[in-house]
Design a protein around this motif. Structure first.
Motif, PDB file in Angstrom:
ATOM      1  N   ALA A   1      -4.555  -1.154   2.106  1.00  0.00           N
ATOM      2  CA  ALA A   1      -5.404  -1.062   0.918  1.00  0.00           C
ATOM      3  C   ALA A   1      -4.691  -0.202  -0.111  1.00  0.00           C
ATOM      4  CB  ALA A   1      -6.752  -0.452   1.280  1.00  0.00           C
ATOM      5  N   HIS A   2      -4.939  -0.471  -1.369  1.00  0.00           N
ATOM      6  CA  HIS A   2      -4.377   0.309  -2.459  1.00  0.00           C
ATOM      7  C   HIS A   2      -5.238   0.084  -3.689  1.00  0.00           C
ATOM      8  CE1 HIS A   2      -2.626  -3.475  -3.985  1.00  0.00           C
ATOM      9  NE2 HIS A   2      -2.355  -3.724  -2.712  1.00  0.00           N
TER      10      HIS A   2
ATOM     11  N   LYS B   1      -9.394  -3.153   2.562  1.00  0.00           N
ATOM     12  CA  LYS B   1      -8.264  -3.443   3.457  1.00  0.00           C
ATOM     13  C   LYS B   1      -8.063  -4.951   3.558  1.00  0.00           C
ATOM     14  CE  LYS B   1      -8.100   0.709   6.156  1.00  0.00           C
ATOM     15  NZ  LYS B   1      -6.816   1.087   6.667  1.00  0.00           N
ATOM     16  N   HIS B   2      -6.781  -5.361   3.460  1.00  0.00           N
ATOM     17  CA  HIS B   2      -6.481  -6.791   3.426  1.00  0.00           C
ATOM     18  C   HIS B   2      -5.080  -7.060   3.957  1.00  0.00           C
ATOM     19  CE1 HIS B   2      -4.922  -5.061  -0.300  1.00  0.00           C
ATOM     20  NE2 HIS B   2      -4.004  -6.022  -0.285  1.00  0.00           N
TER      21      HIS B   2
ATOM     22  N   GLU C   1      -6.127  -4.611  -8.272  1.00  0.00           N
ATOM     23  CA  GLU C   1      -6.654  -5.952  -8.031  1.00  0.00           C
ATOM     24  C   GLU C   1      -5.488  -6.887  -7.750  1.00  0.00           C
ATOM     25  OE1 GLU C   1     -10.319  -5.678 -11.254  1.00  0.00           O
ATOM     26  OE2 GLU C   1      -8.403  -6.514 -11.890  1.00  0.00           O
ATOM     27  N   GLU C   2      -5.771  -7.985  -7.060  1.00  0.00           N
ATOM     28  CA  GLU C   2      -4.747  -8.987  -6.791  1.00  0.00           C
ATOM     29  C   GLU C   2      -5.304 -10.376  -7.060  1.00  0.00           C
ATOM     30  OE1 GLU C   2      -2.588  -8.616  -3.072  1.00  0.00           O
ATOM     31  OE2 GLU C   2      -2.996  -6.457  -3.046  1.00  0.00           O
TER      32      GLU C   2
ATOM     33  N   TYR D   1      -9.600 -10.077   4.584  1.00  0.00           N
ATOM     34  CA  TYR D   1     -10.129  -9.201   3.540  1.00  0.00           C
ATOM     35  C   TYR D   1     -11.372  -8.528   4.104  1.00  0.00           C
ATOM     36  CZ  TYR D   1     -11.834  -7.655  -1.025  1.00  0.00           C
ATOM     37  OH  TYR D   1     -12.274  -6.900  -2.086  1.00  0.00           O
TER      38      TYR D   1
ATOM     39  N   TYR E   1      -9.213 -10.537  -5.782  1.00  0.00           N
ATOM     40  CA  TYR E   1      -9.950  -9.529  -5.029  1.00  0.00           C
ATOM     41  C   TYR E   1      -9.527  -8.112  -5.415  1.00  0.00           C
ATOM     42  CZ  TYR E   1      -5.787  -9.879  -2.014  1.00  0.00           C
ATOM     43  OH  TYR E   1      -4.502  -9.940  -1.533  1.00  0.00           O
ATOM     44  N   ASP E   2     -10.402  -7.168  -5.055  1.00  0.00           N
ATOM     45  CA  ASP E   2     -10.118  -5.749  -5.246  1.00  0.00           C
ATOM     46  C   ASP E   2      -9.245  -5.285  -4.084  1.00  0.00           C
ATOM     47  OD1 ASP E   2     -11.676  -5.341  -7.585  1.00  0.00           O
ATOM     48  OD2 ASP E   2     -13.478  -5.388  -6.347  1.00  0.00           O
ATOM     49  N   SER E   3      -8.106  -4.687  -4.412  1.00  0.00           N
ATOM     50  CA  SER E   3      -7.132  -4.300  -3.397  1.00  0.00           C
ATOM     51  C   SER E   3      -7.535  -3.058  -2.620  1.00  0.00           C
ATOM     52  CB  SER E   3      -5.773  -4.028  -4.045  1.00  0.00           C
ATOM     53  OG  SER E   3      -5.422  -5.055  -4.918  1.00  0.00           O
TER      54      SER E   3
ATOM     55  N   VAL F   1      -0.312  -8.631  -8.970  1.00  0.00           N
ATOM     56  CA  VAL F   1      -0.917  -7.386  -8.503  1.00  0.00           C
ATOM     57  C   VAL F   1      -1.101  -6.483  -9.716  1.00  0.00           C
ATOM     58  CG1 VAL F   1      -0.627  -5.386  -6.989  1.00  0.00           C
ATOM     59  CG2 VAL F   1       0.271  -7.623  -6.288  1.00  0.00           C
TER      60      VAL F   1
ATOM     61  N   GLY G   1       0.812  -1.224   0.000  1.00  0.00           N
ATOM     62  CA  GLY G   1       0.000   0.000   0.000  1.00  0.00           C
ATOM     63  C   GLY G   1       0.843   1.271   0.000  1.00  0.00           C
TER      64      GLY G   1
END
Length: 194
Positions: free
Chosen positions: A135-136, A173-174, A139-140, A153, A168-170, A190, A50
């Motif tokens: 978070a950023h 927060k993950h 996608e990852e 996640y 998932y959508d980055s 990423v 992030g």
């Protein structure tokens, strides 16, 4: 940190100085504090993805620039034997005593103009991981090659074993880490819009 690891902080500092930007300007552009930028540049703290993405955007470069030595326009082949001896990067999510939480092996570091960052990542076991969610943009995609991982996640926790994958959508927060006391090897891609 071993000598073959890329010193991300030194590259960030060099890029910042080349662009005649102060630490304060990068902090303002990235939303990070001056202290965070300084500790990253001095390789005191190894940031999670992030903050690195925020710094890359503040500098006007791709995330991969911090890992690149060359830029090639054609296809990039990374041989398994070369991956192990090539540079790797360790991330600790700002924990100075946990510098080996994850060791990233870039798979396309010479590819110019890429928007995806593919890695093979070795995740070291932690009995009681202390981590911060990050978070950023982007996608990852993660595929578990060996071992077992946990991904926090949002408010959910997902346990993935060998052969499992997640996309998932980055921006949510993950955090990715080994299942308690377990190590793992994952393929991670990423995607960061630029």
């Amino acid at each position: 940190m071993s000598n073959n690891n890329v010193l991300i902080g030194a590259k960030i500092k060099r890029l910042r100085e080349t662009k005649n930007l102060s630490v304060e300007e990068i902090a303002e552009r990235s939303g990070l504090t001056v202290e965070q930028i300084s500790s990253i540049e001095n390789d005191v703290n190894l940031p999670s993805l992030g903050p690195l993405i925020k710094i890359a955007r503040a500098l006007g470069v791709r995330l991969g620039t911090f890992m690149d030595d060359n830029d090639a326009l054609g296809p990039i082949v990374t041989r398994a034997a070369d991956r192990e001896k090539d540079s790797s990067i360790s991330f600790s999510n700002d924990a100075t005593d946990a510098r080996k939480h994850m060791e990233y092996h870039p798979l396309a570091q010479q590819k110019a103009g890429r928007h995806m960052e593919p890695f093979v990542i070795d995740i070291n076991p932690e009995e009681s991981p202390e981590f911060q969610l990050s978070a950023h943009e982007g996608e990852e995609f993660i595929y578990v090659m060996q071992g077992e991982i946990e991904i926090v996640y949002g408010k959910e926790t997902y346990n993935l074993k060998e052969g499992d994958s997640i996309f998932y959508d980055s921006i949510v927060k993950h955090h990715v880490h080994g299942a308690p006391g377990k190590s793992a090897k994952i393929l991670a891609v990423v995607y960061i819009p630029f």
